[in-house]
Scaffold this motif. Sequence first.
Motif, mmCIF file in Angstrom:
data_model
loop_
_atom_site.group_PDB
_atom_site.id
_atom_site.type_symbol
_atom_site.label_atom_id
_atom_site.label_comp_id
_atom_site.label_asym_id
_atom_site.label_seq_id
_atom_site.Cartn_x
_atom_site.Cartn_y
_atom_site.Cartn_z
ATOM 1 N N LEU A 109 -14.604 -1.799 -7.784
ATOM 2 C CA LEU A 109 -15.146 -0.527 -8.254
ATOM 3 C C LEU A 109 -14.523 0.642 -7.501
ATOM 4 C CD1 LEU A 109 -18.899 -1.542 -8.592
ATOM 5 C CD2 LEU A 109 -17.176 -1.378 -10.381
ATOM 6 N N ILE A 110 -14.150 0.422 -6.243
ATOM 7 C CA ILE A 110 -13.423 1.433 -5.456
ATOM 8 C C ILE A 110 -12.124 0.800 -4.986
ATOM 9 C CG2 ILE A 110 -13.416 2.810 -3.345
ATOM 10 C CD1 ILE A 110 -16.355 3.205 -3.601
ATOM 11 N N LYS A 111 -11.023 1.435 -5.323
ATOM 12 C CA LYS A 111 -9.722 0.886 -4.964
ATOM 13 C C LYS A 111 -9.390 1.202 -3.500
ATOM 14 C CE LYS A 111 -7.859 1.265 -9.649
ATOM 15 N NZ LYS A 111 -6.783 1.828 -10.495
ATOM 16 N N ASP A 112 -8.488 0.396 -2.948
ATOM 17 C CA ASP A 112 -8.026 0.656 -1.582
ATOM 18 C C ASP A 112 -7.330 2.006 -1.531
ATOM 19 O OD1 ASP A 112 -8.976 -1.736 -0.625
ATOM 20 O OD2 ASP A 112 -7.131 -2.822 -1.095
ATOM 21 N N GLN A 113 -7.483 2.681 -0.398
ATOM 22 C CA GLN A 113 -6.907 4.003 -0.259
ATOM 23 C C GLN A 113 -5.472 3.918 0.253
ATOM 24 O OE1 GLN A 113 -9.622 6.155 2.226
ATOM 25 N NE2 GLN A 113 -11.257 6.142 0.711
ATOM 26 N N ILE A 114 -4.772 5.050 0.175
ATOM 27 C CA ILE A 114 -3.401 5.121 0.676
ATOM 28 C C ILE A 114 -3.411 5.305 2.184
ATOM 29 C CG2 ILE A 114 -1.210 6.353 0.532
ATOM 30 C CD1 ILE A 114 -1.958 4.826 -1.992
ATOM 31 N N PHE A 115 -4.161 6.298 2.645
ATOM 32 C CA PHE A 115 -4.286 6.539 4.082
ATOM 33 C C PHE A 115 -5.201 5.480 4.694
ATOM 34 C CE2 PHE A 115 -2.607 10.517 2.767
ATOM 35 C CZ PHE A 115 -2.060 11.127 3.883
ATOM 36 N N GLY A 116 -4.770 4.896 5.784
ATOM 37 C CA GLY A 116 -5.600 3.909 6.484
ATOM 38 C C GLY A 116 -5.422 2.489 5.986
ATOM 39 N N SER A 117 -4.591 2.260 4.974
ATOM 40 C CA SER A 117 -4.328 0.908 4.481
ATOM 41 C C SER A 117 -3.063 0.354 5.130
ATOM 42 C CB SER A 117 -4.163 0.911 2.962
ATOM 43 O OG SER A 117 -5.365 1.274 2.318
ATOM 44 N N HIS A 118 -2.940 -0.961 5.144
ATOM 45 C CA HIS A 118 -1.740 -1.594 5.681
ATOM 46 C C HIS A 118 -0.540 -1.247 4.803
ATOM 47 C CE1 HIS A 118 -3.407 -4.161 8.899
ATOM 48 N NE2 HIS A 118 -4.493 -4.195 8.145
ATOM 49 N N PHE A 132 -0.217 10.021 7.774
ATOM 50 C CA PHE A 132 -0.112 8.741 7.073
ATOM 51 C C PHE A 132 0.378 7.644 8.028
ATOM 52 C CE2 PHE A 132 2.729 5.689 4.979
ATOM 53 C CZ PHE A 132 1.856 5.100 4.084
ATOM 54 N N PHE A 133 1.451 7.928 8.779
ATOM 55 C CA PHE A 133 1.981 6.920 9.709
ATOM 56 C C PHE A 133 1.030 6.686 10.881
ATOM 57 C CE2 PHE A 133 6.091 8.181 7.718
ATOM 58 C CZ PHE A 133 6.497 6.914 7.313
ATOM 59 N N ARG A 134 0.341 7.742 11.314
ATOM 60 C CA ARG A 134 -0.568 7.604 12.448
ATOM 61 C C ARG A 134 -1.789 6.760 12.095
ATOM 62 N NH1 ARG A 134 -0.524 12.733 13.844
ATOM 63 N NH2 ARG A 134 -2.375 13.304 12.658
ATOM 64 N N GLU A 135 -2.229 6.808 10.835
ATOM 65 C CA GLU A 135 -3.436 6.091 10.432
ATOM 66 C C GLU A 135 -3.152 4.681 9.915
ATOM 67 O OE1 GLU A 135 -5.953 8.285 7.828
ATOM 68 O OE2 GLU A 135 -6.312 9.885 9.277
ATOM 69 N N LEU A 136 -1.909 4.249 9.943
ATOM 70 C CA LEU A 136 -1.624 2.858 9.570
ATOM 71 C C LEU A 136 -2.343 1.916 10.544
ATOM 72 C CD1 LEU A 136 2.224 2.976 8.808
ATOM 73 C CD2 LEU A 136 0.376 2.663 7.144
ATOM 74 N N PRO A 137 -3.072 0.918 10.046
ATOM 75 C CA PRO A 137 -3.748 -0.023 10.958
ATOM 76 C C PRO A 137 -2.770 -0.696 11.909
ATOM 77 C CG PRO A 137 -4.537 -0.304 8.708
ATOM 78 C CD PRO A 137 -3.361 0.623 8.640
ATOM 79 N N GLU A 138 -1.566 -0.970 11.431
ATOM 80 C CA GLU A 138 -0.479 -1.467 12.271
ATOM 81 C C GLU A 138 0.703 -0.525 12.093
ATOM 82 O OE1 GLU A 138 1.580 -5.708 13.476
ATOM 83 O OE2 GLU A 138 0.944 -5.404 11.403
ATOM 84 N N PRO A 139 1.282 -0.019 13.186
ATOM 85 C CA PRO A 139 2.322 1.014 13.072
ATOM 86 C C PRO A 139 3.557 0.534 12.322
ATOM 87 C CG PRO A 139 2.177 0.176 15.327
ATOM 88 C CD PRO A 139 1.019 -0.390 14.584
ATOM 89 N N LEU A 140 4.448 1.486 12.020
ATOM 90 C CA LEU A 140 5.672 1.157 11.289
ATOM 91 C C LEU A 140 6.499 0.119 12.052
ATOM 92 C CD1 LEU A 140 7.374 1.831 8.785
ATOM 93 C CD2 LEU A 140 8.515 3.605 10.143
#
Length: 475
Positions: free
Chosen positions: A273-282, A358-366
């Motif tokens: 019902l709610i899709k995964d977001q762009i910010f904060g997703s792997h 966007f890069f800072r909120e990645l659960p695992e960095p680039l």
Amino acid sequence: MQKSTNSDTSLETLNSTRQGTGAVQMRIKNANSHHDRLSQSKSMILTDVGKVTEPISRHRRNHSQHILKDVIPPLEQLMVEKEGYLQKAKIAEGGKKLRKNWSTSWIVLSSRKIEFYKESKQQALSNMKTGHKPESVDLCGAHIEWAKEKSSRKNVFQITTVSGNEFLLQSDIDFIILDWFHAIKNAIDRLPKDSSCPSRNLELFKIQRSSSTELLSHYDSDIKEQKPEHRKSLMFRLHHSASDTSDKNRVKSRLKKFITRRPSLKTLQEKGLIKDQIFGSHLHKVCERENSTVPWFVKQCIEAVEKRGLDVDGIYRVSGNLATIQKLRFIVNQEEKLNLDDSQWEDIHVVTGALKMFFRELPEPLFPYSFFERFVEAIKKQDNNTRIEAVKCLVQKLPPPNRDTMKVLFGHLTKIVAKASKNLMSTQSLGIVFGPTLLRAENETGNMAIHMVYQNQIAELMLSEYSKIFSSEED
């Protein structure tokens, strides 16, 4: 005559004896009855050290207040984890930039917040007892990072709250500032994450909750007492329409039950019902949804910067308005159509700020956690050619989304460096900005200052030797 004199002497002796006995009895009585002694003496009593002590009230309620005040310390004192002097500067409030003014503050860190006191330690503690409220920072959902580019001072880190407030903290003594950084970071990590932080949930559910609240308030307003001139008509209507009021109460009760039983964000995501977001997703999940190896949002930001930001002074170093950045973030997360050429995104620093976020909120960095130590070992090599080959080999081993996104990003940054004469952003400047954002250890157990040096050096090498490191992909 002599006889009379003797009897008078005996009488005086008897009286003096009685007086002495009475005084002794009074002292004994006073010593045995503490409360009687307090009730007899209405004046202030001097203690041995010369201080004045007020008589204790015998009223039961007042007595309990004295006991609670003396035995149970304030809650803030029980939760204090760290305190001391630091240099502080508030640079934004609610997303609005403020003039940077450094001042010495007494900092008190508790399990959920930081308090800033302008006075000395003794005055600060006195204000705590008297209920004086200092400037406070809620750490729930806050972000902490080193901010070397924000000040010419050394050892500076930044705290950003979800409400858009930004603070810089600094100390010239290395071990003190590192100790504070770890203490605050650990406090933030212990607090609830996105799904349980009230300030974050507001963004996701504000439309639905506002409509529910309006509906409840509609029913509340019908039941509330009206103005005095309408009381007669209200009583008449209530008398003749008790069934209507009962129906409204039942509807209100059902609405309350529905709202309290609403499923959690995780449940809604699992049901689709709610899709995964762009910010904060792997990164790999974002790429899988888009059927690509480079996120669409990254490409769009880079395209906008290369179109109108290559010549801008301090590009990627200067911060954009945080409130506007958060608005852009919300639109991207809601998968709304995004046009970065729109006038509301005319400040290119908002676009670069969103890309860094966007890069800072990645659960695992680039640069994945499992590769961090290997990149550090590679950058330590003395021979430059050996160092380049080691980094190149590691890049080729990265997962495709990480490797391809890295290639696109650093290729874009080389264009920024090519215009350094106009935008004043050298390889070293971009290394300082992107090093801590793209690389970080999973568990910060080592020396943060040393790690930060390696992070910057790795980012600088990727920029200065871009063509050699990514040559295999370009051929």
